[in-house]
Design an enzyme around this catalytic site. Sequence first.
Site, PDB file in Angstrom:
ATOM      1  N   ASN A 186      59.224   4.302  59.264  1.00 47.82           N
ATOM      2  CA  ASN A 186      59.448   2.845  59.321  1.00 47.82           C
ATOM      3  C   ASN A 186      59.876   2.220  57.993  1.00 47.82           C
ATOM      4  O   ASN A 186      60.000   0.989  57.898  1.00 47.82           O
ATOM      5  CB  ASN A 186      58.199   2.140  59.861  1.00 47.82           C
ATOM      6  CG  ASN A 186      56.963   2.373  59.011  1.00 47.82           C
ATOM      7  OD1 ASN A 186      57.038   2.492  57.790  1.00 47.82           O
ATOM      8  ND2 ASN A 186      55.798   2.437  59.656  1.00 47.82           N
ATOM      9  N   SER A 383      41.403  40.357  45.203  1.00 50.80           N
ATOM     10  CA  SER A 383      40.321  39.930  44.314  1.00 50.80           C
ATOM     11  C   SER A 383      39.140  39.354  45.086  1.00 50.80           C
ATOM     12  O   SER A 383      37.984  39.567  44.725  1.00 50.80           O
ATOM     13  CB  SER A 383      40.842  38.885  43.328  1.00 50.80           C
ATOM     14  OG  SER A 383      41.833  39.436  42.482  1.00 50.80           O
ATOM     15  N   GLU A 410      46.206  26.500  48.519  1.00 49.21           N
ATOM     16  CA  GLU A 410      44.768  26.374  48.736  1.00 49.21           C
ATOM     17  C   GLU A 410      44.388  25.188  49.617  1.00 49.21           C
ATOM     18  O   GLU A 410      43.542  25.308  50.512  1.00 49.21           O
ATOM     19  CB  GLU A 410      44.030  26.276  47.394  1.00 49.21           C
ATOM     20  CG  GLU A 410      44.048  27.539  46.552  1.00 49.21           C
ATOM     21  CD  GLU A 410      45.255  27.629  45.640  1.00 49.21           C
ATOM     22  OE1 GLU A 410      45.328  28.591  44.855  1.00 49.21           O
ATOM     23  OE2 GLU A 410      46.126  26.733  45.715  1.00 49.21           O
ATOM     24  N   PHE A 436      39.366  27.287  41.825  1.00 45.50           N
ATOM     25  CA  PHE A 436      40.411  26.622  42.608  1.00 45.50           C
ATOM     26  C   PHE A 436      39.851  25.891  43.825  1.00 45.50           C
ATOM     27  O   PHE A 436      40.623  25.335  44.613  1.00 45.50           O
ATOM     28  CB  PHE A 436      41.483  27.626  43.033  1.00 45.50           C
ATOM     29  CG  PHE A 436      42.179  28.286  41.873  1.00 45.50           C
ATOM     30  CD1 PHE A 436      42.405  27.588  40.693  1.00 45.50           C
ATOM     31  CD2 PHE A 436      42.597  29.599  41.948  1.00 45.50           C
ATOM     32  CE1 PHE A 436      43.038  28.191  39.613  1.00 45.50           C
ATOM     33  CE2 PHE A 436      43.235  30.218  40.875  1.00 45.50           C
ATOM     34  CZ  PHE A 436      43.453  29.506  39.700  1.00 45.50           C
ATOM     35  N   HIS A 472      40.002  29.392  34.200  1.00 44.56           N
ATOM     36  CA  HIS A 472      39.623  30.185  35.364  1.00 44.56           C
ATOM     37  C   HIS A 472      38.110  30.399  35.460  1.00 44.56           C
ATOM     38  O   HIS A 472      37.660  31.190  36.289  1.00 44.56           O
ATOM     39  CB  HIS A 472      40.331  31.543  35.330  1.00 44.56           C
ATOM     40  CG  HIS A 472      41.767  31.466  35.735  1.00 44.56           C
ATOM     41  ND1 HIS A 472      42.676  30.656  35.086  1.00 44.56           N
ATOM     42  CD2 HIS A 472      42.456  32.078  36.747  1.00 44.56           C
ATOM     43  CE1 HIS A 472      43.866  30.786  35.661  1.00 44.56           C
ATOM     44  NE2 HIS A 472      43.754  31.638  36.664  1.00 44.56           N
TER      45      HIS A 472
END
Length: 662
Positions: A186, A383, A410, A436, A472
């Site tokens: 729109n 992993s 993710e 993460f 990490h």
Amino acid sequence: MFNEKDQLAVDTLRALSIDTIEKANSGHPGLPMGAAPMAYTLWTRHLNFNPQSKDYFNRDRFVLSAGHGSALLYSLLHVSGSLELEELKQFRQWGSKTPGHPEYRHTDGVEVTTGPLGQGFAMSVGLALAEDHLAGKFNKEGYNVVDHYTYVLASDGDLMEGISHEAASFAGHNKLSKLVVLYDSNDISLDGELNKAFSENTKARFEAYGWNYLLVKDGNDLEEIDKAITTAKSQEGPTIIEVKTTIGFGSPNKAGTNGVHGAPLGEVERKLTFENYGLDPEKRFNVSEEVYEIFQNTMLKRANEDESQWNSLLEKYAETYPELAEEFKLAISGKLPKNYKDELPRFELGHNGASRADSGTVIQAISKTVPSFFGGSADLAGSNKSNVNDATDYSSETPEGKNVWFGVREFAMGAAVNGMAAHGGLHPYGATFFVFSDYLKPALRLSSIMGLNATFIFTHDSIAVGEDGPTHEPIEQLAGLRAIPNMNVIRPADGNETRVAWEVALESESTPTSLVLTRQNLPVLDVPEDVVEEGVRKGAYTVYGSEETPEFLLLASGSEVSLAVEAAKDLEKQGKSVRVVSMPNWNAFEQQSEEYKESVIPSSVTKRVAIEMASPLGWHKYVGTAGKVIAIDGFGASAPGDLVVEKYGFTKENILNQVMSL
């Protein structure tokens, strides 16, 4: 062919939505007024949904990804017989069935909770993924027992959100042909004209993903909308239908402006708008019998016939494929096989394994006894140890495959897992590194709001990751997940706690679970199996030390529990009375009786030390003002994991020093 009665029904949906919002003096009328024609066409000509049989498994799923347009969905549910008119009059009020944004398990007919833009779109990919996988697994020639569509009504905002890019890419790659998105295009956003922020070529974008693209130039043309949906259903791969609409259609002074996006029209504008529709503005919440009859004679008739045919098909299927039929019935019931624990491993003293690896062993066992177990990783399966060994990968060519390649997506993975859980027939999971989890946090929150049986595997849970460094190494993530209501956050201390954590995850019918697992090896604790079983389920329990009231309490989770046990043994050599408590699941512990909590953490013992390689947030509740917390207030560092752990004070010597300083 459509006629004047159809137009009356469309305008009635618009009017109902307007009145619903006016009475509440709160809501978003613009989308319902503009998108009513496409919603009406979909519901009356295509959607297989029966309000009288809401749990019919092979129904089509409709997702209002633009959840702020909820008044339109509630109006549709009312005219189709699923929602009382009185509930529309209680829109956005305490205790009503019509909350501001659609809520799963709160309002019949709502397939998933939407409102946070983009997530409905991505959960729909999960719904379509579930349909595709189950169809690949159970359908046989002449027996399409799983055969339904997922329809989405999405907005400009949905398509701007990053998650829509991830999810659309995944859907296109996997050729999810039963996914049809109606895009309410729109050209207006909340702040103003869309072109100030959004100018991409939707056709080029989605065709690049592998989608089909269709355009309806006039969002009020019911025939063209109908043709587009019909075409979409016949094409290979997912389809997006861009429907050009006017936000707030019919409002003489607000149509086509952002002023109609998120505020009631007001009494004067309502009157003028109703007159534009040819409706009597003196009549509020008015639905003529002929509008009800349209839905009875189209949508409800079609849905009843479809369900009746499906039930007959299922009976014949059971005669021809009895074992598959039994498995199918169990899957759609949402229940676990009675023998699902039979293959689960017991880890003996002397076993030394990372909880991610032990989880991987458990996953292999679950896959043998729980056929509905289905999931994958965001490009970290090796992993995360999350794949089922020797199983076929899920793909468009092998939809029956068990291992999903979510790719580095993710957020879309989290939403897709939610969609699969809401669809039914599966016990879904997704996996990535714990750091993460931030990428999919909003999906975790929605999973908890919806109360889904969904499992999220998060590995590499602490500074022990080492060389990869602070980007990490999770610090604040554990506290963040624990802060989510109705989320089991389980950080197991060894392989046996990991096994029970998986049992909790599979059995938690209305609570999602996050499994927080180590990269480094952990020794098996010397604790009887029945104690571990009960203790993990209750969230905290004694794993070492005095059954009598001790002088000191050491509280820990995960990898720090075995470290606490080592320290406790040294303290005992010094003549000290010590108890070590493993606290894998705070959420579960808080639900226990005061008597149980007192038995584990006696209030009379004030000398307490908590040990956890994460933010200290939350631990002070358990250690009290006299206790201490060995945790991490900053970020991690890049070095070999053992050295990082030592430098941050997670050593037996430091624990002893902290205990003796109390």
